[in-house]
Design a protein around this motif. Structure first.
Motif: not given
Length: 105
Positions: A62, A66-68
């Protein structure tokens, strides 16, 4: 192939496996659809990413928001210039690790 020794978050107990252990969900659970798509994108592109001189490993992680993302472990900062900013629409993050030697026993 799992590279669990490269996990950045020491509190992450999930594993790159067919049915990862996810303690928050009460045991075994299937990964989310979005995570499955990211994993598939990683698998399709892993060989090409590893072929870039200085890339030592490929994983999932991440970013700070918090984005993959797809995470590339690179030998040094100069390698960042040779990696794509995105793969199949997923952001690519780099982590400088130095050269990684895997001992085979």
């Amino acid at each position: 192939m799992s590279n669990s020794k490269f996990m950045q978050d020491p509190y992450m107990l999930a594993e790159d496996a067919a049915m990862p252990y996810l303690p928050d969900s009460g045991g075994m659970a299937a990964p989310s659809v979005a995570h499955g798509r990211l994993e598939a994108a990683k698998r399709r592109n892993e060989r090409a990413l590893m072929a870039i001189e200085g890339v030592e490993g490929v994983s999932l992680g991440q970013n700070m928001r918090g984005e993959e993302t797809i995470v590339l472990y690179v030998r040094d900062a100069s390698v960042r210039q040779r990696v794509p900013p995105q793969v199949e629409g997923y952001a690519v993050e780099t982590n400088i690790t130095g050269q990684i030697d895997i001992l085979q026993g």
